[in-house]
Design a protein around this motif. Structure first.
Motif, PDB file in Angstrom:
ATOM      1  N   PRO A 489       0.824  -1.222   0.000  1.00 27.16           N
ATOM      2  CA  PRO A 489       0.000   0.000   0.000  1.00 27.16           C
ATOM      3  C   PRO A 489       0.855   1.267   0.000  1.00 27.16           C
ATOM      4  CG  PRO A 489       0.159  -0.859   2.216  1.00 27.16           C
ATOM      5  CD  PRO A 489       0.956  -1.800   1.349  1.00 27.16           C
ATOM      6  N   LEU A 490       1.932   1.282  -0.773  1.00 28.94           N
ATOM      7  CA  LEU A 490       2.833   2.424  -0.831  1.00 28.94           C
ATOM      8  C   LEU A 490       3.197   2.719  -2.275  1.00 28.94           C
ATOM      9  CD1 LEU A 490       5.302   1.358   1.983  1.00 28.94           C
ATOM     10  CD2 LEU A 490       3.864   3.389   2.081  1.00 28.94           C
ATOM     11  N   ALA A 513       3.073   0.376   7.465  1.00 26.05           N
ATOM     12  CA  ALA A 513       2.289  -0.242   6.395  1.00 26.05           C
ATOM     13  C   ALA A 513       2.304  -1.740   6.612  1.00 26.05           C
ATOM     14  CB  ALA A 513       2.870   0.110   5.021  1.00 26.05           C
ATOM     15  N   SER A 515       0.969  -5.797   4.972  1.00 21.72           N
ATOM     16  CA  SER A 515       0.561  -6.575   3.812  1.00 21.72           C
ATOM     17  C   SER A 515      -0.019  -7.894   4.300  1.00 21.72           C
ATOM     18  CB  SER A 515       1.760  -6.826   2.890  1.00 21.72           C
ATOM     19  OG  SER A 515       1.395  -7.674   1.825  1.00 21.72           O
ATOM     20  N   LYS A 575       8.657   8.439   3.003  1.00 21.43           N
ATOM     21  CA  LYS A 575       8.013   8.149   4.286  1.00 21.43           C
ATOM     22  C   LYS A 575       9.035   8.158   5.420  1.00 21.43           C
ATOM     23  CE  LYS A 575       4.235   6.816   6.508  1.00 21.43           C
ATOM     24  NZ  LYS A 575       3.024   7.660   6.567  1.00 21.43           N
TER      25      LYS A 575
END
Length: 693
Positions: A489-490, A513, A515, A575
């Motif tokens: 999700p990056l 994040a 997964s 990030k």
């Protein structure tokens, strides 16, 4: 730092003197005297013809020539007197024109007409250590009789030719099983105090990288090659003290195959005056691979205070790009004298007054990536470290995150100053010594950001579970391998086919994040800094292999396995460095390379940002790879973009060989940054921005 470096060089390499200073080898361009290694030099064997050729090269703006021809020197043993006489004729003509002469030859390999010498001295040949019988075509560098013959040849050649420098090729072992001659065995035992490894046992070669005795032997061989090259340099300098030694290699520093021939460029680089790389491919088509390769070479050059040299193929359509590529990489150039179809004439490029002075310039990138030789050497499997390291290095460079490579030799007490780095990446660098772990933790405690991927920091330098691994400091405990595909999700979200670790977070580690319910990207405060961790290996997805033109190899373009991984890597960096003032390029298209250096120009300190436009490359999977010969390189017009530099910039100018002079750029203060605005279409292929502090 300087004192330690001088002592290191003097101790490891015979002939390296503390008062050695760089001179003509920086900001240098040299071209071949003739075009074929196996060719001769007879077309310039008279003073008049040699002077005509020297004038041609000097008028084009080159500083030196490399005397190709008669390359495999033992093939021409019957013409030896002629070769030296012609070499002196060439040197005299070049020196009148202010050109330096680099003698390029190979004395270690016998081919064709070299067999008579082999028949006289078969014991000079390297021996296969697997059977202690088979001999092959390269002479052994540990054979004292061969060394004496080589030294005698070089001393005589120097006395009679007056060469300024030497590039002596094929100083290497034939493969990982060579050499097992008695001189190698005796020297290994004498120097290491260990028994000769069991090379006669087939089991020794099965998964050899996992064996400590195999790695010890391979590293010893690398040291032998450096010692041999240093001895050649030492002897040549007895004849002429200012002789320079050149070297290059095609083996990537991160590739485990470096053991196969013992050609580790870092070890040999300590005993040379230039750090070279041969990239026999078109730099426009293959720019990601070549650029990342040169980044690793530059790390060695900067560590030892020496220039790097880049050898590139070219056509008239790529001559300007090749020159610009070398300047962007802070590299001296070995390339052909050529018409330039798509840019300023070659002599104008080589004499362009706005070139950065390489001798006072160093990388100012604020992201570091660790090239762990200890990790590289643990396995022959390239997926283990090689692809992860190279993939991250390429992806960072292609997403405008300039990076400097950190070497193991720099992670020592009193060594490299890590404080300017905003982030250090360990791409599955599993093998760390306790000393390296402490240095990295000190960096974090003082406010740095350390980023680990996959299994980084889990082993000691010998590949064994250590008493104080680095990874637990990230608040991470590995519990196994995740199955199947993962979602990220990056950056470029979606499903990816790659490997991922099952992990559990401990203490105050924060999941940034996830997964499939598993932590993917985590962060943990440590002292004043942060340690972040990525559970997936993205490097192999982002890695683009070298693209070789069909003139040499029949091949087709092979893109990265999943180009989206580059966007993910860029998003991860953003990030991890969120809120940190760092160097960034905003608004430029992918394919604009933008390395940054600290330098001095006109007596003033500044930073130089080189801007090279490769954004027009449109190669697709399966396309035939060929150097452009007729059509111009595609160079789409560039939009306006900005450079964000940490700290205060008083003024900035942009210069390009495509236009006269330099133009002032607008500088806008922004928090802890200075934003430099680069107007639309300021240049087509290449420009350099000087930002004065």
């Amino acid at each position: 730092m300087r004192m330690a470096l001088v002592l290191c060089l003097a101790g490891l390499c015979p002939g390296v003197r503390a008062d050695d200073k760089p001179d003509w080898t920086y900001n240098m361009a040299f071209s071949a005297w003739v075009t074929n290694l196996a060719g001769n030099r007879y077309h310039t064997f008279t003073p008049d013809s040699a002077e005509r050729r020297a004038k041609e090269i000097a008028d084009a703006g080159f500083k030196a020539v490399i005397t190709n021809g008669y390359h495999y020197r033992l093939n021409f043993a019957a013409r030896d007197g002629d070769i030296r006489r012609i070499a002196r004729t060439i040197a005299d003509a070049c020196h009148k024109r202010g050109l330096k002469v680099i003698e390029h030859q190979d004395y270690t390999i016998h081919l064709y007409d070299g067999y008579p010498l082999v028949f006289q001295h078969p014991d000079w040949l390297q021996v296969d250590a697997a059977d202690m019988v088979t001999r092959h075509r390269i002479f052994c560098m540990n054979n004292p009789e061969f060394l004496a013959a080589y030294l005698d040849y070089l001393r005589r050649y120097q006395r009679e030719s007056d060469s300024d420098a030497y590039q002596l090729d094929e100083i290497q072992f034939l493969s990982e099983t060579f050499c097992g001659c008695r001189h190698c065995r005796e020297k290994y035992i004498r120097q290491t105090g260990r028994s000769w490894p069991p090379t006669h046992d087939p089991v020794f070669w099965e998964g050899a990288h996992a064996r400590e005795d195999f790695r010890d032997w391979m590293r010893w061989r690398i040291g032998c090659l450096a010692e041999f090259k240093g001895r050649l340099r030492d002897e040549l300098r007895q004849v002429r003290p200012d002789v320079k030694m050149f070297d290059y290699t095609t083996t990537l520093q991160s590739d485990p195959a470096v053991f196969a021939r013992g050609s580790d460029i870092e070890a040999k680089g300590r005993c040379n005056d230039t750090i070279g790389t041969e990239v026999n491919s078109d730099p426009f088509t293959a720019y990601p691979f070549i650029y990342a390769t040169v980044k690793s070479r530059l790390a060695i050059g900067e560590a030892y205070g020496k220039p790097i040299v880049v050898l590139n193929n070219q056509t008239t359509m790529t001559a300007y790009f090749v020159w610009a590529f070398g300047r962007a990489c802070r590299g001296s150039l070995w390339y052909a004298m050529s018409d330039v179809a798509d840019g300023p004439p070659q002599e104008q490029l080589l004499r362009w007054p706005y070139q950065m002075d390489d001798s006072v310039s160093r990388s100012a990138a604020d992201i570091g990536i660790f090239l762990s030789r200890s990790t590289r050497d643990l396995r022959s499997d390239r997926d283990y470290f090689f692809y992860e390291y190279e993939g991250w290095l390429q992806a960072l460079c292609l997403t405008h995150n300039d990076v400097r490579v950190l070497l193991e030799s720099q992670l020592k007490p009193g060594g490299y100053d890590l404080s300017p780095l905003r982030m250090i990446i360990l791409p599955n660098a599993t093998a760390l010594s306790s000393e390296q772990t402490k240095i990295l933790l000190d960096y974090v405690n003082q406010g740095g950001r350390l980023f680990l991927t996959y299994e980084a920091g889990t082993l000691d330098e010998n590949g064994k579970p250590g008493p104080a691994p680095l990874l637990p400091h990230a608040g991470i405990r590995l519990t196994g391998d995740a199955d199947g595909k993962i979602e990220i999700p990056l950056g470029a979200p979606g499903t990816y086919e790659t490997t991922m670790k099952r992990v559990e977070t401990e203490g105050d580690a924060v999941v940034l994040a996830a997964s499939g319910g598993l932590p993917l990207l985590t962060s943990r405060r440590v002292g004043k800094g942060t340690i972040c961790y990525l559970a997936a290996k993205l490097g192999p997805l982002a890695f683009e292999d070298k693209q070789l033109p069909t003139g040499q190899y029949k091949t087709v373009f092979k893109p990265p396995k999943d180009a989206r991984a580059m966007d993910v890597i860029a998003a991860v960096v953003d990030k991890v460095c969120e809120g940190v003032a760092r160097y960034r390029v905003v608004g430029a298209p992918r394919g604009v390379l933008a390395p940054i250096y600290s330098t001095v120009r006109e007596g003033k300190r500044c930073r130089a940002v080189h801007l090279l436009n490769a954004s027009g490359r449109q190669a697709k999977s399966g396309d035939a790879v060929a150097s452009p010969k007729k059509e111009s390189l595609p160079m789409p017009p560039l939009p306006a973009f900005a450079l964000e530099l940490p700290g205060r910039v008083v003024s900035a100018v942009l210069a390009t060989p495509e236009k006269e002079g330099a133009v002032d750029l607008r500088v806008v203060p922004k928090d802890n940054l200075s934003m430099i605005e680069v107007p639309q279409e300021s240049f087509k292929t290449y420009g350099v921005v000087y930002a004065y502090e």
